[in-house]
Design a protein around this motif. Structure first.
Motif, PDB file in Angstrom:
ATOM      1  N   ALA A   1      45.414  40.836  40.535  1.00 21.69           N
ATOM      2  CA  ALA A   1      46.838  40.774  40.870  1.00 21.69           C
ATOM      3  C   ALA A   1      47.518  39.554  40.267  1.00 21.69           C
ATOM      4  O   ALA A   1      48.733  39.575  40.012  1.00 21.69           O
ATOM      5  CB  ALA A   1      47.019  40.766  42.384  1.00 21.69           C
ATOM      6  N   THR A   2      46.767  38.496  40.038  1.00 20.27           N
ATOM      7  CA  THR A   2      47.359  37.265  39.507  1.00 20.27           C
ATOM      8  C   THR A   2      47.069  37.081  38.011  1.00 20.27           C
ATOM      9  O   THR A   2      47.433  36.061  37.436  1.00 20.27           O
ATOM     10  CB  THR A   2      46.818  36.045  40.274  1.00 20.27           C
ATOM     11  N   ARG A   3      46.425  38.056  37.432  1.00 28.19           N
ATOM     12  CA  ARG A   3      46.068  37.971  36.013  1.00 28.19           C
ATOM     13  C   ARG A   3      47.283  38.318  35.166  1.00 28.19           C
ATOM     14  O   ARG A   3      47.868  39.391  35.289  1.00 28.19           O
ATOM     15  CB  ARG A   3      44.922  38.938  35.705  1.00 28.19           C
ATOM     16  N   THR A   4      47.706  37.398  34.299  1.00 27.14           N
ATOM     17  CA  THR A   4      48.874  37.649  33.450  1.00 27.14           C
ATOM     18  C   THR A   4      48.481  38.048  32.038  1.00 27.14           C
ATOM     19  O   THR A   4      49.283  38.628  31.308  1.00 27.14           O
ATOM     20  CB  THR A   4      49.754  36.391  33.390  1.00 27.14           C
ATOM     21  N   ARG A   5      47.250  37.754  31.675  1.00 24.09           N
ATOM     22  CA  ARG A   5      46.794  38.121  30.334  1.00 24.09           C
ATOM     23  C   ARG A   5      45.955  39.393  30.388  1.00 24.09           C
ATOM     24  O   ARG A   5      45.686  39.933  31.457  1.00 24.09           O
ATOM     25  CB  ARG A   5      45.968  36.972  29.738  1.00 24.09           C
ATOM     26  N   THR A   6      45.532  39.850  29.214  1.00 26.88           N
ATOM     27  CA  THR A   6      44.690  41.037  29.143  1.00 26.88           C
ATOM     28  C   THR A   6      43.399  40.816  29.929  1.00 26.88           C
ATOM     29  O   THR A   6      42.831  39.722  29.922  1.00 26.88           O
ATOM     30  CB  THR A   6      44.334  41.343  27.668  1.00 26.88           C
TER      31      THR A   6
END
Length: 413
Positions: A392-397
């Motif tokens: 949920a907090t991952r902004t990258r691939t």
């Protein structure tokens, strides 16, 4: 307020193993507010946001229709496997004496060996293999009881059947078939009581307490475990490792139930006595013929860390992890806990990393479990919650490891 909100709050609370008091404390609201909301009352959005934060979910999740956190997926026993076990545990009852399913003749030594082998499969998380073996084991155990001639043979046959039923209850609790698990555990305890085999009955009661914990029946679990621990409390200086392990495991159940039920002093006392039993044993003791699981200094310390995790003390979890009895050098001396206990401990560490934003470390812990205990991991709602937090907090691939874990745990997106 919509019924979905009350249902979702209750479901997520239970998924964490929290009482209403624990949720109220974590969210900084009154107990009456939690009770009112779970009964369908209304509240401001700010209050819901505080509850969602305490439950470690987005506020929107509380509004979602028909939300049921961590549904049981298709990784449980098959329909046929359950049907075979039901025939043994829940035979039809009519006017005549119940015959049950056909019983096989029993050679006791061979049956005990089969139970030991099935237990080894359970410890290796090979649940399908366990499910396939249990009907034959139960049938042979029943045959042994029917064929018993004289008090000595009856005692041996009932002891063996109790052990078979305890293994069945352990497996069914693990795969969340709670009603069948209760039937198996209760029947095994009654077999042991029938021959006044109190130590054997106490082993089944440890399993019964685990089941009660899984069902959020915290007060019943604590009372049952405490009463049984009092009844079997050994004299430390003369106690066998088996007696100490049984007593220690019961105390761990008391503490686990008490901490979830916000009975802090009771939990503290039980943990202290469990530590005394663990110190007296001196190292991890595993003997599934004489007690439920592994018990010793490392297991006792892991349960302290579990308490910290339940209380939301993530810094405390990370501070104690891999130190003291759980340091790699200490484990060489004390021995390793059972795989299930160790797996739960690593999940607590992974959760603590995820809550502090150390997502790389959390993913590393999950990958370690995926490599060591993939089948067990699939049955753990906490593993899914931790991974969802990371994603949920991952902004990258997503990394390859994250994709692997998401696929394994059935998480989309």
């Amino acid at each position: 307020m919509s019924p979905e909100i009350s249902t979702n709050i209750r479901n997520h609370r239970r998924c964490l193993g929290w009482s209403q008091e624990r949720l109220a404390e974590a969210a900084g609201v009154s107990l009456g507010t939690v009770r009112k909301l779970e009964q369908g009352g209304i509240a401001r959005v700010e209050t819901l946001a505080r509850l969602a934060e305490a439950l470690d979910v987005d506020t929107a999740v509380l509004f979602a229709p028909a939300a049921s956190p961590e549904p049981i997926r298709d990784d449980g026993p098959s329909r046929q496997q359950l049907l075979d076990l039901r025939r043994h545990l829940m035979p039809p009852v009519g006017l005549a004496e119940e015959a049950g399913p056909p019983a096989e003749s029993d050679v006791r030594g061979g049956l005990l060996h089969d139970i030991d082998e099935a237990h080894a499969l359970y410890q290796d998380d090979r649940y399908d293999s366990v499910a396939r073996r249990l009907p034959g084991i139960l049938s042979a155990a029943e045959g042994g009881v029917r064929a018993a001639d004289g008090d000595e043979q009856r005692h041996q046959a009932l002891t063996t059947r109790a052990r078979a039923l305890f293994l069945t209850g352990k497996y069914l609790t693990q795969v969340r078939q709670y009603d069948l698990a209760y039937q198996a555990l209760a029947s095994g305890i009654r077999d042991a009581r029938a021959i006044e085999a109190t130590p054997t009955a106490a082993v089944g009661i440890i399993g019964m307490c685990w089941l009660l914990l899984r069902q959020d029946r915290f007060a019943e679990c604590a009372d049952l475990a405490s009463d049984t621990a009092d009844a079997v409390e050994p004299r430390i200086s003369k106690a066998t490792p088996e007696a100490l392990a049984t007593w220690g495991e019961l105390l761990l159940r008391v503490a686990a139930a008490a901490v979830r039920n916000n009975r802090k002093e009771e939990a503290k006392d039980a943990r202290r006595m469990a530590a005394t039993a663990a110190h007296a044993i001196g190292r991890e003791h595993i003997d599934f013929r004489s007690h439920w699981g592994a018990f010793g200094p490392a297991t006792a310390e892991i349960k302290v860390i579990e308490d910290l995790s339940l209380k939301g003390d993530v810094r405390g979890v990370l501070r104690r992890a891999d130190t003291g009895p759980l340091h790699k050098d200490s484990l060489k001396a004390y021995g390793t806990p059972s795989s299930n206990v160790w797996g739960r401990y690593r999940l607590d560490v992974a959760r603590a990393h995820s809550l502090t934003g150390a997502h790389h470390d959390a993913t590393g812990e999950l990958m370690g479990l995926y490599g060591a205990q993939p089948e067990w991991m699939r049955h753990q709602p906490m593993a899914r919650r931790v991974l969802r937090k990371v994603l949920a907090t991952r902004t990258r691939t997503l990394t390859d490891d994250m994709r692997t874990l998401a696929s394994h745990l059935g998480i989309n997106g």
